[in-house]
Design a protein around this motif. Structure first.
Motif, PDB file in Angstrom:
ATOM      1  N   UNK A   1       0.853  -1.197   0.000  1.00 27.36           N
ATOM      2  CA  UNK A   1       0.000   0.000   0.000  1.00 27.36           C
ATOM      3  C   UNK A   1       0.882   1.238   0.000  1.00 27.36           C
ATOM      4  N   UNK A   2       0.475   2.276  -0.738  1.00 29.80           N
ATOM      5  CA  UNK A   2       1.276   3.500  -0.808  1.00 29.80           C
ATOM      6  C   UNK A   2       0.461   4.693  -0.339  1.00 29.80           C
ATOM      7  N   UNK A   3       1.050   5.433   0.623  1.00 27.14           N
ATOM      8  CA  UNK A   3       0.395   6.636   1.134  1.00 27.14           C
ATOM      9  C   UNK A   3       0.525   7.752   0.109  1.00 27.14           C
ATOM     10  N   UNK A   4      -0.561   8.457  -0.136  1.00 28.18           N
ATOM     11  CA  UNK A   4      -0.517   9.607  -1.051  1.00 28.18           C
ATOM     12  C   UNK A   4       0.232  10.763  -0.401  1.00 28.18           C
ATOM     13  N   UNK A   5       1.308  11.246  -1.030  1.00 26.71           N
ATOM     14  CA  UNK A   5       1.942  12.467  -0.524  1.00 26.71           C
ATOM     15  C   UNK A   5       1.027  13.671  -0.749  1.00 26.71           C
ATOM     16  N   UNK A   6       1.252  14.709   0.038  1.00 25.99           N
ATOM     17  CA  UNK A   6       0.540  15.966  -0.151  1.00 25.99           C
ATOM     18  C   UNK A   6       1.256  16.774  -1.229  1.00 25.99           C
ATOM     19  N   UNK A   7       0.532  17.127  -2.250  1.00 27.04           N
ATOM     20  CA  UNK A   7       1.094  17.908  -3.350  1.00 27.04           C
ATOM     21  C   UNK A   7       1.056  19.410  -3.044  1.00 27.04           C
ATOM     22  N   UNK A   8      -0.016  19.827  -2.375  1.00 21.25           N
ATOM     23  CA  UNK A   8      -0.152  21.255  -2.076  1.00 21.25           C
ATOM     24  C   UNK A   8      -1.160  21.441  -0.945  1.00 21.25           C
ATOM     25  N   UNK A   9      -0.887  22.397  -0.062  1.00 23.75           N
ATOM     26  CA  UNK A   9      -1.846  22.833   0.953  1.00 23.75           C
ATOM     27  C   UNK A   9      -2.050  24.326   0.764  1.00 23.75           C
ATOM     28  N   UNK A  10      -3.297  24.768   0.695  1.00 24.30           N
ATOM     29  CA  UNK A  10      -3.577  26.189   0.476  1.00 24.30           C
ATOM     30  C   UNK A  10      -4.855  26.566   1.208  1.00 24.30           C
ATOM     31  N   UNK A  11      -4.926  27.797   1.645  1.00 22.59           N
ATOM     32  CA  UNK A  11      -6.149  28.307   2.275  1.00 22.59           C
ATOM     33  C   UNK A  11      -7.120  28.781   1.198  1.00 22.59           C
ATOM     34  N   UNK A  12      -8.394  28.547   1.420  1.00 22.83           N
ATOM     35  CA  UNK A  12      -9.392  29.077   0.493  1.00 22.83           C
ATOM     36  C   UNK A  12      -9.394  30.601   0.568  1.00 22.83           C
ATOM     37  N   UNK A  13      -9.773  31.248  -0.543  1.00 26.58           N
ATOM     38  CA  UNK A  13      -9.640  32.701  -0.655  1.00 26.58           C
ATOM     39  C   UNK A  13     -11.008  33.381  -0.704  1.00 26.58           C
ATOM     40  N   UNK A  14     -11.151  34.486   0.043  1.00 21.14           N
ATOM     41  CA  UNK A  14     -12.425  35.212   0.020  1.00 21.14           C
ATOM     42  C   UNK A  14     -12.741  35.727  -1.384  1.00 21.14           C
ATOM     43  N   UNK A  15     -14.017  35.636  -1.765  1.00 25.44           N
ATOM     44  CA  UNK A  15     -14.442  36.167  -3.050  1.00 25.44           C
ATOM     45  C   UNK A  15     -15.927  36.497  -2.976  1.00 25.44           C
ATOM     46  N   UNK A  16     -16.411  37.246  -3.961  1.00 21.75           N
ATOM     47  CA  UNK A  16     -17.832  37.562  -4.087  1.00 21.75           C
ATOM     48  C   UNK A  16     -18.385  36.863  -5.306  1.00 21.75           C
ATOM     49  N   UNK A  17     -19.566  36.272  -5.177  1.00 21.72           N
ATOM     50  CA  UNK A  17     -20.208  35.621  -6.314  1.00 21.72           C
ATOM     51  C   UNK A  17     -21.691  35.939  -6.312  1.00 21.72           C
ATOM     52  N   UNK A  18     -22.350  35.555  -7.404  1.00 20.97           N
ATOM     53  CA  UNK A  18     -23.788  35.797  -7.513  1.00 20.97           C
ATOM     54  C   UNK A  18     -24.092  37.277  -7.432  1.00 20.97           C
ATOM     55  N   UNK A  19     -25.096  37.627  -6.631  1.00 21.49           N
ATOM     56  CA  UNK A  19     -25.505  39.033  -6.476  1.00 21.49           C
ATOM     57  C   UNK A  19     -24.810  39.693  -5.298  1.00 21.49           C
TER      58      UNK A  19
END
Length: 299
Positions: A1-19
């Protein structure tokens, strides 16, 4: 069995959508190859009604599926086919836009004004871009919850996990969509099929997604292998993109950790994407917007 390495860690970014909905975008509108067959993930949560009540008024979709998962409050929806309804805490709406639909989604807070949910976009293969639109609306009680001996809980929206299958079916990319909770201090290994792209999105608590040999987190892209300090743990609103392997390991922090775990078979097809429409070629994209202008978008 092989553990998946972490490729990237990032914080989600504030944005405005819809109305004018305040939300945080984990990924989307960039190079989609890392997340294929997924395109976008938005985390909308607030206890301030002015931040979400304007909602997402009437807008089109073609060539994708939108998956809306509500944790608090409700989302009322309507569409060009005359469908109307609402999904509440724990419910899921899996909408296949196919050849085209025009709809609206309007968030409503609970009694305390809280609204929390996620929307994930999944691409459709070229053979199904112009399929008939359809909905799968799943109530909370229909979603299996498996609790392991160590207290780890997994809600299975889509796909097969630990011998149970989620209620959403007939999806071309055969995705897995899980809501995973690991108790404080627990270390848990979860299977993920090798051929899939996979990511986790942490939305409560914190933890480290670890390698097979020790307690240190696997370095992210911004950390060199010779660095002595491990990267910080994946906290609330953190996106974790995994590399290849057939399982992943998470070490929960002192408050435990809760995250979405999504995986799918990559389509490996060209992507022509503008706003809410995702096709394979620029010509198909232009045609879709021409049809919107001419009033022939809905078939």
């Amino acid at each position: 069995m092989s553990i998946r390495p972490v490729k990237r860690i990032a914080r989600s970014k504030p944005t405005l959508e819809g109305a004018g909905v305040h939300l945080r975008r984990a990924f989307g509108f960039g190079n989609p190859s890392d997340f294929d067959p997924f395109l976008l993930l938005d985390d909308f949560r607030s206890d301030i009604p002015e931040n979400y009540e304007a909602g997402f008024p009437w807008h089109p979709h073609r060539g994708i599926e939108t998956i809306t998962y509500v944790l608090a409050g409700t989302v009322e929806h309507g569409d060009s086919m005359g469908n109307r309804g609402a999904i509440a805490a724990g419910d899921v709406q899996w909408m296949t836009a196919g050849r085209g639909i025009i709809h609206q989604e309007m968030p409503k807070g609970d009694a305390e004004g809280r609204m929390h949910g996620f929307q994930l976009w999944a691409n459709l293969p070229s053979s199904l871009k112009m399929t008939d639109p359809r909905y799968q609306e799943i109530k909370a009680a229909e979603i299996p919850l498996i609790t392991d001996d160590d207290g780890t809980g997994v809600r299975i929206v889509c796909g097969t996990f630990w011998g149970k299958r989620g209620p959403v079916d007939g999806i071309a990319a055969d995705p897995m969509y899980l809501d995973v909770s690991v108790p404080p201090g627990r270390r848990k290994t979860l299977p993920v099929e090798t051929t899939r792209h996979a990511f986790a999105y942490v939305f409560a608590g914190s933890g480290k997604f670890c390698n097979a040999s020790g307690p240190l987190a696997v370095p992210t892209e911004s950390v060199q292998w010779l660095d002595k300090n491990p990267p910080s743990e994946a906290e609330n609103r953190s996106l974790v993109l995994f590399d290849q392997g057939d399982e992943l390991t998470v070490q929960a922090g002192e408050d435990g950790i809760r995250f979405l775990l999504c995986s799918g078979k990559p389509l490996q097809e060209p992507v022509a994407w503008y706003g809410p429409i995702v096709m394979n070629t620029q010509e198909q994209l232009r045609q879709a917007f021409d049809e919107l202008d001419q009033g022939t978008f809905l078939k």
